[in-house]
Design a protein around this motif. Structure first.
Motif, PDB file in Angstrom:
ATOM      1  N   ILE A 124      -1.694  -1.820  10.828  1.00 34.53           N
ATOM      2  CA  ILE A 124      -3.067  -2.200  10.475  1.00 34.53           C
ATOM      3  C   ILE A 124      -3.156  -2.389   8.969  1.00 34.53           C
ATOM      4  CG2 ILE A 124      -5.486  -1.476  10.502  1.00 34.53           C
ATOM      5  CD1 ILE A 124      -4.765   0.157  13.048  1.00 34.53           C
ATOM      6  N   HIS A 166       0.809  -1.220   0.000  1.00 35.29           N
ATOM      7  CA  HIS A 166       0.000   0.000   0.000  1.00 35.29           C
ATOM      8  C   HIS A 166       0.845   1.274   0.000  1.00 35.29           C
ATOM      9  CE1 HIS A 166      -3.569   2.432   0.778  1.00 35.29           C
ATOM     10  NE2 HIS A 166      -2.928   3.011   1.780  1.00 35.29           N
ATOM     11  N   PRO A 225      -4.273  -2.128   5.329  1.00 35.01           N
ATOM     12  CA  PRO A 225      -5.037  -1.105   4.614  1.00 35.01           C
ATOM     13  C   PRO A 225      -6.451  -1.569   4.251  1.00 35.01           C
ATOM     14  CG  PRO A 225      -2.856  -1.362   3.647  1.00 35.01           C
ATOM     15  CD  PRO A 225      -3.019  -2.455   4.665  1.00 35.01           C
ATOM     16  N   SER A 229      -1.298   9.113   7.613  1.00 34.18           N
ATOM     17  CA  SER A 229      -2.338   8.314   8.272  1.00 34.18           C
ATOM     18  C   SER A 229      -1.891   7.910   9.679  1.00 34.18           C
ATOM     19  CB  SER A 229      -2.717   7.093   7.440  1.00 34.18           C
ATOM     20  OG  SER A 229      -1.618   6.224   7.290  1.00 34.18           O
ATOM     21  N   TYR A 236      -3.781   9.009  13.080  1.00 36.15           N
ATOM     22  CA  TYR A 236      -4.216   7.982  14.022  1.00 36.15           C
ATOM     23  C   TYR A 236      -3.783   8.329  15.445  1.00 36.15           C
ATOM     24  CZ  TYR A 236      -4.126   3.732  16.773  1.00 36.15           C
ATOM     25  OH  TYR A 236      -4.283   2.830  17.795  1.00 36.15           O
ATOM     26  N   HIS A 272      -8.725  -0.187   7.071  1.00 41.19           N
ATOM     27  CA  HIS A 272      -8.607   1.191   7.569  1.00 41.19           C
ATOM     28  C   HIS A 272      -9.995   1.792   7.789  1.00 41.19           C
ATOM     29  CE1 HIS A 272      -4.241   2.250   6.202  1.00 41.19           C
ATOM     30  NE2 HIS A 272      -4.280   1.356   7.167  1.00 41.19           N
ATOM     31  N   ARG A 273     -10.092   2.612   8.810  1.00 41.10           N
ATOM     32  CA  ARG A 273     -11.305   3.359   9.136  1.00 41.10           C
ATOM     33  C   ARG A 273     -12.466   2.442   9.553  1.00 41.10           C
ATOM     34  NH1 ARG A 273     -10.571   8.194   9.547  1.00 41.10           N
ATOM     35  NH2 ARG A 273     -12.725   8.750   9.267  1.00 41.10           N
TER      36      ARG A 273
END
Length: 152
Positions: free
Chosen positions: A87, A24, A89, A126, A130, A92-93
């Protein structure tokens, strides 16, 4: 989604998370199972390494918490915690980071830590976002790095 303490059986799945991050971001890093064992699961300064597991039993993230000792590679003050978050990708979120940090914060409190250091590449927006969301604040900015601290 659930969390649990990482074990040797998790090394390959944790390595897969690191490979997905590499794909990523393009940032190279070691990611084989022996690296994961030595760096995260069996490190002598480890307080706890927590994995996040999805409903199918796949590891989708992990977070390590170590105790800073003299001469650590991050120049973190002795006695503080050192956190590392990884984490996939793919998730994510979705609350994985928040879930991991809940377990890590509890482990830090049980270990009697007062502060946790996060050492983040300045080119990792990111990661910076975070740690801000988890309540960390910047306290030092060595070249190319942002170090954040969370007061417990």
């Amino acid at each position: 989604m659930e969390t649990r303490t990482a074990s040797a059986d998790d090394a390959e799945g944790m390595g897969q998370v690191l490979r997905e991050i590499i794909e990523h971001t393009g940032r190279q890093r070691p990611h084989d199972a022996s690296f994961v064992m030595g760096r995260y699961i069996a490190d002598s300064t480890s307080i706890r390494c927590t994995v996040a597991v999805d409903g199918s039993g796949n590891i989708v993230g992990f977070q390590s918490l170590k105790k800073a000792v003299a001469g650590n590679p991050y120049d973190t003050p002795e006695g503080w915690g050192i956190i590392g978050t990884h984490i996939s990708p793919k998730v994510h979120r979705q609350g994985v980071g928040k879930l991991l940090f809940s377990a890590t914060r509890e482990a830090a409190r049980q270990a009697g830590l007062e502060k946790i250091d996060a050492y983040i590449g300045a080119d990792n927006p990111s990661g910076l976002k975070y740690y801000n969301a988890m309540g960390f604040r910047t306290y030092r900015t060595p070249e190319g790095i942002v170090q954040k601290v969370c007061d417990l």
